[in-house]
Design a protein around this motif. Structure first.
Motif, PDB file in Angstrom:
ATOM      1  N   ILE A 227      42.592  42.953  45.486  1.00  0.00           N
ATOM      2  CA  ILE A 227      41.139  42.773  45.408  1.00  0.00           C
ATOM      3  C   ILE A 227      40.418  44.051  45.816  1.00  0.00           C
ATOM      4  CG2 ILE A 227      39.190  41.593  46.512  1.00  0.00           C
ATOM      5  CD1 ILE A 227      40.988  39.062  46.530  1.00  0.00           C
ATOM      6  N   LEU A 242      37.833  39.018  39.070  1.00  0.00           N
ATOM      7  CA  LEU A 242      38.989  39.347  39.902  1.00  0.00           C
ATOM      8  C   LEU A 242      40.157  38.405  39.625  1.00  0.00           C
ATOM      9  CD1 LEU A 242      37.018  40.082  43.170  1.00  0.00           C
ATOM     10  CD2 LEU A 242      38.585  41.696  42.081  1.00  0.00           C
ATOM     11  N   THR A 263      41.248  33.349  45.331  1.00  0.00           N
ATOM     12  CA  THR A 263      40.573  34.648  45.283  1.00  0.00           C
ATOM     13  C   THR A 263      39.305  34.617  46.126  1.00  0.00           C
ATOM     14  OG1 THR A 263      41.446  35.092  43.067  1.00  0.00           O
ATOM     15  CG2 THR A 263      39.511  36.354  43.760  1.00  0.00           C
TER      16      THR A 263
END
Length: 287
Positions: A227, A242, A263
């Motif tokens: 990330i 992402l 995420t």
């Protein structure tokens, strides 16, 4: 063949205690097709850890395991957490007249999951139960949910981990129930226990507990580093952006949503730590 193997019952015998992993058919996330219930006890007394999904197969599998292994009807059901593949099966088992336990942080979610059953009792970190002459230690192990409970049997060096650990891959951690900071802290804590085996929430017994926990820790740190790297490269990204970049190969489209939430859990952790900031739905590295 995979489904049949996953449903095979396994028994671990101690001096006074049996621990029986009972794979209960559930509509859970791939790659698993069952959720583990654990019968812990002997012919005189026992408890059940997790009750699976609310369907007749839950009762059938547990009755078979009790009969085959000569185990007493459980006097208590401990729910590691409230998710629908772990808790609602108690509705199939109420004629046992069991005491149903959860953590205080999971009270409302558990009551909602098992309704119309309307009474639960609570276990807290450090509580000790005795079953079949053996001590069972209660661990509050948040991360997958805020009230996640794990059980540790020191005489047998066995951890029953709920969904903090699964046999294949890693558990999803994300809002509204999950917290990535708590989860990593829990994993480091669990790794300090003296263990021979881990009973996961899904899948077979884990025979190399320390290696498996370290694998999960490194997977989570890898995702976090991905990330940060992607935000450095692209400057501004949404959680969907992402997720699409990180999880390019998923076992099935049905797990995409939990990948996205995982995420988001990493992003929430990074925001809390001060390295990432959010503007509307856009995430970027903090200068």
């Amino acid at each position: 063949m995979t489904k049949w193997i996953e449903r095979m019952m396994t028994v671990i015998d101690g001096n006074q205690l049996k621990i029986i992993r009972v794979p209960i058919p559930t509509p859970t996330l791939l790659p698993h097709f069952t959720t583990n219930g654990y019968l812990i006890g002997n012919e005189n007394e026992s408890i059940l850890v997790d009750a699976g999904y609310d369907q007749p197969e839950t009762r059938t599998e547990l009755d078979e395991a009790l009969k085959r292994n000569g185990i007493a009807i459980p006097h208590a059901i401990i729910l590691t957490h409230s998710h629908p593949d772990h808790a609602p099966g108690v509705r199939q088992l109420m004629d046992w007249n069991p005491v149903i336990y959860c953590h205080q942080n999971e009270k409302q979610a558990t009551l909602s999951a098992i309704s119309p059953v309307d009474k639960v009792s609570f276990l807290n970190d450090g509580d000790v139960m005795h079953v079949g002459g053996e001590e069972i230690q209660v661990i509050h192990a948040p991360g997958h949910t805020a009230g996640q409970l794990n059980l540790y049997i020191p005489s047998m060096e066995i951890l029953v981990a709920g969904d903090n650990i699964v046999a294949e891959g890693t558990s999803w951690i994300g809002p509204p129930d999950g917290n990535m900071s708590d989860y990593l802290s829990t994993l480091y804590r669990l790794k300090e226990l003296k263990m021979k085996k881990i009973g996961p929430g899904h899948g077979g017994w884990i025979e190399k507990p320390y290696e498996h926990i370290e694998f999960v820790i490194q997977r989570r740190l890898l995702r976090e580093n991905q990330i940060v790297s992607l935000l450095k490269q692209h400057q501004k990204l949404t959680s969907v952006d992402l997720t699409n970049m990180i999880y390019q190969e998923l076992p099935h489209p049905s797990v995409y949503e939990v990948a996205r939430r995982t995420t988001e859990a990493h992003l929430i952790k990074l925001i809390k730590e001060g390295s990432v900031t959010k503007q509307d739905s856009i995430f970027l590295l903090k200068e």
